[in-house]
Design a protein around this motif. Structure first.
Motif, PDB file in Angstrom:
ATOM      1  N   TYR A 109      31.523  41.563  41.926  1.00 31.50           N
ATOM      2  CA  TYR A 109      32.026  42.626  41.045  1.00 31.50           C
ATOM      3  C   TYR A 109      31.115  42.772  39.831  1.00 31.50           C
ATOM      4  CZ  TYR A 109      36.172  42.466  43.975  1.00 31.50           C
ATOM      5  OH  TYR A 109      37.013  42.521  45.064  1.00 31.50           O
ATOM      6  N   THR A 160      28.750  45.972  38.773  1.00 32.43           N
ATOM      7  CA  THR A 160      28.891  46.531  37.419  1.00 32.43           C
ATOM      8  C   THR A 160      27.518  46.649  36.763  1.00 32.43           C
ATOM      9  OG1 THR A 160      31.035  45.458  37.263  1.00 32.43           O
ATOM     10  CG2 THR A 160      30.061  46.198  35.186  1.00 32.43           C
ATOM     11  N   ALA A 183      36.170  46.426  39.113  1.00 32.62           N
ATOM     12  CA  ALA A 183      36.977  45.618  40.048  1.00 32.62           C
ATOM     13  C   ALA A 183      38.338  46.251  40.332  1.00 32.62           C
ATOM     14  CB  ALA A 183      37.164  44.207  39.493  1.00 32.62           C
ATOM     15  N   ARG A 211      36.938  47.358  45.969  1.00 31.76           N
ATOM     16  CA  ARG A 211      37.589  46.127  46.430  1.00 31.76           C
ATOM     17  C   ARG A 211      37.513  46.026  47.956  1.00 31.76           C
ATOM     18  NH1 ARG A 211      39.459  43.460  42.310  1.00 31.76           N
ATOM     19  NH2 ARG A 211      39.966  41.802  43.763  1.00 31.76           N
ATOM     20  N   VAL A 270      34.009  44.945  48.891  1.00 31.52           N
ATOM     21  CA  VAL A 270      33.714  43.562  48.483  1.00 31.52           C
ATOM     22  C   VAL A 270      34.482  42.576  49.373  1.00 31.52           C
ATOM     23  CG1 VAL A 270      33.981  41.859  46.630  1.00 31.52           C
ATOM     24  CG2 VAL A 270      33.008  44.112  46.120  1.00 31.52           C
TER      25      VAL A 270
END
Ligand code: DC
Length: 228
Positions: free
Chosen positions: A41, A45, A105, A111, A114
């Motif tokens: 995450y 970013t 996140a 999500r 990921v």
């Protein structure tokens, strides 16, 4: 020949609750790979910031994440990754990434991607993975679940010491305010909020040394493995 079933150890908890130190130590003792799910995450970013994508725009963030290629590799027992061939390294720990990562996140598409990548890391073998939703979403069927916690003031002191080491100019009070802001966002988001997984062993590490927490995790996992 029968192969042994894959073992995943889930360690969840709020920011600076000692998850990284404990997960790393437990992975080393058990001979498993260590995975820091938060680093994905954070890496995404960092990529948003670099490409001037507004982290408060979930559509733009999801678009960037969908076109970013992640490749995984093992380094010194830990699973690491590159983003479009680049290793963001220590930049994922910057204050700016820290301030924006909860927004990224919280995006459901992010999500979903990921979580898929995290599940795929089982191809490297047995794992100890730390995060916020490992025991609830990523590996809900694992019998090896832990939830680490510590008082907010103690967590802020620990995180402040890390910042001081990297020469960042901040105070314990500022770190405490930032941690609490992030905890609030991570615990109240709609998708996969931070929760105690069903069956997780809760460990309050406020007055404990990391090595003692590692010992608890390792002996419980070894016990469970030996009982089959
Ligand atoms: O553990 P960390 O501080 O590096 O996590 C960075 C951020 O990512 C934090 O805001 C929570 C979020 N995160 C998450 O939502 N789910 C995970 N499995 C791991 C981290």
């Amino acid at each position: 020949m029968l192969s042994s079933p894959l073992i995943t150890v889930a360690i969840d908890g709020p920011s600076a609750s000692g998850k990284s130190t404990v997960a790393r130590g437990a992975a080393r003792a058990l001979g498993f790979h260590y995975v820091d799910s938060g680093s994905l995450y954070r890496g995404l970013t960092w990529k948003c910031l670099r490409e001037s994508v507004n982290t408060e725009d979930p559509v733009a963030v999801a678009e960037l994440v969908n076109r970013t290629k992640l490749d995984f590799f093992v380094e010194e027992g830990a699973i690491r990754f590159t983003l479009d061939g680049e290793d963001p390294g220590a930049q994922i720990r910057s204050m700016l990434v820290q301030e924006r990562v909860s927004d990224v996140a919280a995006v459901p598409d992010v999500r979903a991607r990921v979580v898929q990548h995290l599940r795929d890391t089982t191809r490297f073998g047995n794992l100890v993975m730390e995060g916020r939703d490992i025991g609830t979403v990523v590996f809900p069927d694992t019998p090896h679940k832990f939830y680490l916690d510590a008082d907010p003031e103690e967590r802020a002191r620990r995180r402040h010491q890390e910042f001081v080491k990297s020469a960042a100019d901040t105070t314990v009070d500022k770190v405490l305010a930032s941690l609490q802001r992030r905890d609030r966002k991570d615990s109240t988001r709609k998708t996969a909020p931070l929760q105690i997984a069903l069956g997780a062993r809760i460990i309050d590490s406020t007055a404990m040394q990391a090595k003692d927490v590692v010992e608890i995790v390792v002996s419980q996992v070894r016990d469970a493995i030996s009982k089959g």
